[in-house]
Design a protein around this motif. Structure first.
Motif, PDB file in Angstrom:
ATOM      1  N   GLN A 218       0.831  -1.211   0.000  1.00 61.22           N
ATOM      2  CA  GLN A 218       0.000   0.000   0.000  1.00 61.22           C
ATOM      3  C   GLN A 218       0.866   1.262   0.000  1.00 61.22           C
ATOM      4  OE1 GLN A 218      -3.680   0.573   0.358  1.00 61.22           O
ATOM      5  NE2 GLN A 218      -3.365  -1.263  -0.874  1.00 61.22           N
TER       6      GLN A 218
ATOM      7  N   ARG B  23       1.180   6.665  -6.751  1.00 60.03           N
ATOM      8  CA  ARG B  23       0.053   7.532  -7.106  1.00 60.03           C
ATOM      9  C   ARG B  23       0.441   9.003  -6.954  1.00 60.03           C
ATOM     10  NH1 ARG B  23      -5.527   5.711  -4.418  1.00 60.03           N
ATOM     11  NH2 ARG B  23      -6.570   7.015  -5.959  1.00 60.03           N
TER      12      ARG B  23
ATOM     13  N   TRP C  87       2.063   9.735   3.180  1.00 65.70           N
ATOM     14  CA  TRP C  87       2.764   9.878   4.465  1.00 65.70           C
ATOM     15  C   TRP C  87       2.122   8.984   5.538  1.00 65.70           C
ATOM     16  CZ3 TRP C  87       5.194  15.235   5.827  1.00 65.70           C
ATOM     17  CH2 TRP C  87       6.112  15.069   6.883  1.00 65.70           C
TER      18      TRP C  87
ATOM     19  N   GLU D 175       0.792   4.059  -2.888  1.00 64.26           N
ATOM     20  CA  GLU D 175       0.458   5.462  -2.653  1.00 64.26           C
ATOM     21  C   GLU D 175       1.581   6.390  -3.121  1.00 64.26           C
ATOM     22  OE1 GLU D 175      -2.337   6.638  -2.006  1.00 64.26           O
ATOM     23  OE2 GLU D 175      -3.386   4.799  -1.406  1.00 64.26           O
TER      24      GLU D 175
ATOM     25  N   LEU E 183      -3.428  16.173  -0.639  1.00 66.84           N
ATOM     26  CA  LEU E 183      -4.131  15.005  -0.093  1.00 66.84           C
ATOM     27  C   LEU E 183      -3.347  13.722  -0.398  1.00 66.84           C
ATOM     28  CD1 LEU E 183      -6.599  13.853   1.306  1.00 66.84           C
ATOM     29  CD2 LEU E 183      -7.716  13.702  -0.927  1.00 66.84           C
ATOM     30  N   ARG E 184      -2.931  13.583  -1.656  1.00 63.99           N
ATOM     31  CA  ARG E 184      -2.148  12.396  -2.026  1.00 63.99           C
ATOM     32  C   ARG E 184      -0.893  12.279  -1.162  1.00 63.99           C
ATOM     33  NH1 ARG E 184      -5.637  10.432  -4.830  1.00 63.99           N
ATOM     34  NH2 ARG E 184      -5.420   8.992  -3.097  1.00 63.99           N
ATOM     35  N   PHE E 185      -0.270  13.470  -0.966  1.00 68.09           N
ATOM     36  CA  PHE E 185       0.959  13.529  -0.172  1.00 68.09           C
ATOM     37  C   PHE E 185       0.686  13.054   1.261  1.00 68.09           C
ATOM     38  CE2 PHE E 185       3.823  16.091   2.563  1.00 68.09           C
ATOM     39  CZ  PHE E 185       5.043  15.625   2.108  1.00 68.09           C
ATOM     40  N   ASN E 186      -0.392  13.556   1.818  1.00 71.50           N
ATOM     41  CA  ASN E 186      -0.723  13.177   3.190  1.00 71.50           C
ATOM     42  C   ASN E 186      -1.051  11.683   3.305  1.00 71.50           C
ATOM     43  OD1 ASN E 186      -0.332  15.544   4.572  1.00 71.50           O
ATOM     44  ND2 ASN E 186      -2.347  16.364   4.008  1.00 71.50           N
ATOM     45  N   ILE E 187      -1.770  11.191   2.307  1.00 69.48           N
ATOM     46  CA  ILE E 187      -2.110   9.759   2.351  1.00 69.48           C
ATOM     47  C   ILE E 187      -0.842   8.908   2.270  1.00 69.48           C
ATOM     48  CG2 ILE E 187      -3.242   7.908   1.070  1.00 69.48           C
ATOM     49  CD1 ILE E 187      -5.418   9.916   0.320  1.00 69.48           C
TER      50      ILE E 187
END
Lengths: 157, 463
Positions: free
Chosen positions: B51, B58, B84, B55, B78-82
């Motif tokens: 995962q 992505r 992380w 991510e 948002l992608r960055f935070n996910i």
């Protein structure tokens, strides 16, 4: 001096208030084929709160989680205990959870962890939490997959 | 129980206890193993690791699209935070422990986290939306460059995870294999336990059988001894009765012949003593013969319609002489109507003789023994009441068993065989009646018998 302090305080309060206003956005959508409901963080915090102290596979020690019961967002849409909930996370991960869990146990939509809101980096803003320490049967692997973090929508199809 | 079987039992018991302890140990070990299996199957770290890779890819894809101008940079944060969050998940809770126990090099995680921290301000600028498109593209390209190289590092992490997972699985398999061995041991143990149990049971059974046969031999010996004794007594009595009868006959003839002519009162007295003791001996012999016949079931009953009034009168007359000698008289109460029963008159007379003479024997001189015949609904009841020494409470239960007589010392002059009541009881049982008594020591006794009356319908039929 006193006035300056006062002005500082107001400034600080305004600064603190700013992100709150900025965060007044929908973080959870609950939907059935007929209708749907949306919630902001404030709205979720305004619902009756339940505190669950528990461990799970993804925390180091027993942690205090707070948030409304899952039941509390299902009941307004007349979702009964025989439905299957499709829980979707921010990263589009989805997990199917039988809604009966919400009626059998105090499953909560945790929005505060140890009293603090959770960031996306830290599995926020919503983490589905089962009271695993209170019910031994919930420590089964099957329930691990239902601890959906970064919850975005709950849908019935 | 002999020594050998005792040793066998002890050995079996020791083996039994040993087997039980072994079984407990095995079960304990088994639950340990099951715990291990549960740990092995939980929270697949490979999935969580993949995962993270997914991510990051992505994030890179989205940044690339921003660079190419295909989409606005607003969602990058948002992608960055996910992405992380996937790092933090691997650094916390069970997964962190698992990675540590697998001994996997986690530097890629801390490196990636550091890189994220360096690019964080750039990402924050995307969200503020104050960037021109060109600037955003440049920033995205810069971030992409920073992330370069992590694809391979992450893949290596995944490979390491997969290997660790495989080795855990093979351990798990070995565990399962040894588990099956353990189960086999357990089965054997159970079989052994069962075998021991069965052999203990067999041993016990054999011992019980031995004991039983021993007991049976003892019981047979006892009954045959009793039978021998009875036989001997009856033979002796038979042999005694014939000469005794001749003796008594001779004595009474002699008494009749010399009674009127003999002037010596002492000689007459001697004749009387001889006659009385001879009669006592005859009674004793007859009692023994009766008892023997009863115990062997040789006594036959001749039933006919009998008026109990006659039976009572006869019995009292029979005992009159004996009672007069003891200074005891009889008071007879009989109803004014016939009391008809269908029974053996001679046997009832014998029973009454016994009770009435007993009453005279055990009461004091000058007393009046009452004999009362009554009807109680369909039964006739005959009561014999004396005012003698009575029967002590502790002797009352044994009164109808043979050779029981109270206080032989004080009744020495009136000694009898002690068979009378036992014979009475057996006779009345034979006739289908009942016998019983109430007695208070010192106040006297009431002995009674009950017999069924001949029913009216039966009377009518026979008439």
């Amino acid at each position: 001096m006193r006035l300056k302090n006062f002005l500082n305080a107001i400034f600080a309060a305004a600064l603190l208030a700013l992100p709150t206003i900025g965060a007044a956005q929908t973080i959870l959508t609950v939907s059935t084929p007929e209708q749907s409901a949306t919630y902001t963080l404030e709205e979720l915090l305004a619902l009756p709160q339940t505190t669950v102290v528990t461990t799970n596979d993804y925390v180091d020690t027993a942690t205090t989680f707070q948030g409304p019961r899952l039941r509390a967002v299902l009941e307004p849409l007349n979702i009964g205990p025989d439905a299957s909930l499709k829980m979707v996370a921010l990263n589009d991960f989805s997990s199917n959870v039988p809604s009966v869990d919400a009626f059998d146990y105090d499953v909560i939509l945790a929005v505060l962890r140890d009293g603090e809101p959770m960031s996306v980096r830290d599995k926020g803003p919503i983490w589905v939490i089962y009271p695993m320490d209170d019910h031994a049967e919930l420590r089964d692997e099957a329930f691990n997959g239902r601890l959906v973090w970064q919850l975005k929508t709950i849908a019935i199809e | 129980m002999n020594g050998k079987s005792r040793i066998i039992r002890a050995v079996l018991l020791v083996v039994f206890v040993g087997a039980v302890l072994f079984g407990i140990g095995v079960v304990y070990k088994l639950s340990d193993r099951v715990d291990n299996i549960q740990t092995a199957e939980q929270s697949d770290p490979l999935w969580i690791g993949s995962q993270l890779q997914f991510e990051v890819l992505r994030l890179e894809k989205e940044l690339s699209e921003v660079v190419l101008g295909l989409r606005p940079p607003t969602d990058v944060a948002l992608r960055f935070n996910i992405a992380w969050s996937r790092i933090t998940i691997l650094q916390e809770g069970k997964l962190a422990r698992l990675l540590k126990s697998f001994g996997i090099d986690q530097t890629v995680l801390s490196d990636l986290e550091q890189t994220f921290q360096t690019v964080e301000p750039d990402i924050a600028e995307f969200t503020s939306q104050e960037l021109t498109n060109d600037a955003a593209r440049q920033k995205a390209a810069k971030i992409l460059a920073e992330l370069e190289g992590y694809d391979i590092a992450l893949r290596n992490l995944l490979v390491a995870l997969a290997q660790a997972k495989n080795s855990t699985l093979s351990e798990f398999r070995t565990g399962l294999l040894s588990l099956s061995h353990v189960i086999a041991y357990l089965g054997t143990t159970l079989l052994i336990l069962f075998g021991i149990f069965v052999s203990l049971l067999l041993l016990e059974l054999r011992a019980a059988k031995k004991r039983e046969s021993k007991m049976r031999i003892l019981a047979e010996e006892a009954t045959s001894a009793a039978r021998l004794k009875m036989n001997f007594m009856s033979v002796v009595s038979h042999e005694l009765r014939t000469p005794l009868t001749s003796l008594l006959g001779g004595l009474s003839l002699l008494k009749a012949r010399v009674g009127t002519t003999l002037k010596d009162p002492a000689a007459l007295k001697l004749l009387d003593v001889a006659d009385r003791n001879g009669n006592r001996l005859l009674t004793l012999v007859n009692d023994i013969l009766d008892a023997q016949a009863l115990s062997e079931g040789k006594v036959s009953v001749k039933r006919e319609t009998v008026d109990l009034n006659d039976v009572v009168t006869t019995a009292v007359e029979n005992c009159q002489v004996y009672a007069e000698k003891l200074g005891v008289s009889y008071a007879v109460h009989i109803p004014q109507e016939p009391v008809i029963t269908f029974t053996d008159g001679a046997r009832v007379t014998q029973i009454l003789n016994n009770l009435i003479s007993n009453a005279a024997k055990f009461t004091s001189a000058g007393d009046v023994v009452e004999v009362r015949l009554t009807r109680i609904s369909e039964r006739a009841r005959i009561e014999v009441t004396d005012h003698g020494i009575g029967i002590p409470a502790d002797l009352q239960p044994d009164i109808f068993t043979p050779f029981h007589q109270i206080n032989p010392g004080t009744t020495g002059a009136n000694k009898s065989s002690g068979l009378g009541l036992s014979i009475t009881k057996q006779l009345i049982d034979l006739l289908g009646g009942k016998v019983g008594f109430t007695s208070v020591e010192g106040d006297g006794s009431v002995f009674w018998i009950e017999l069924d009356l001949l029913s009216q319908s039966h009377l009518a039929k026979s008439a």
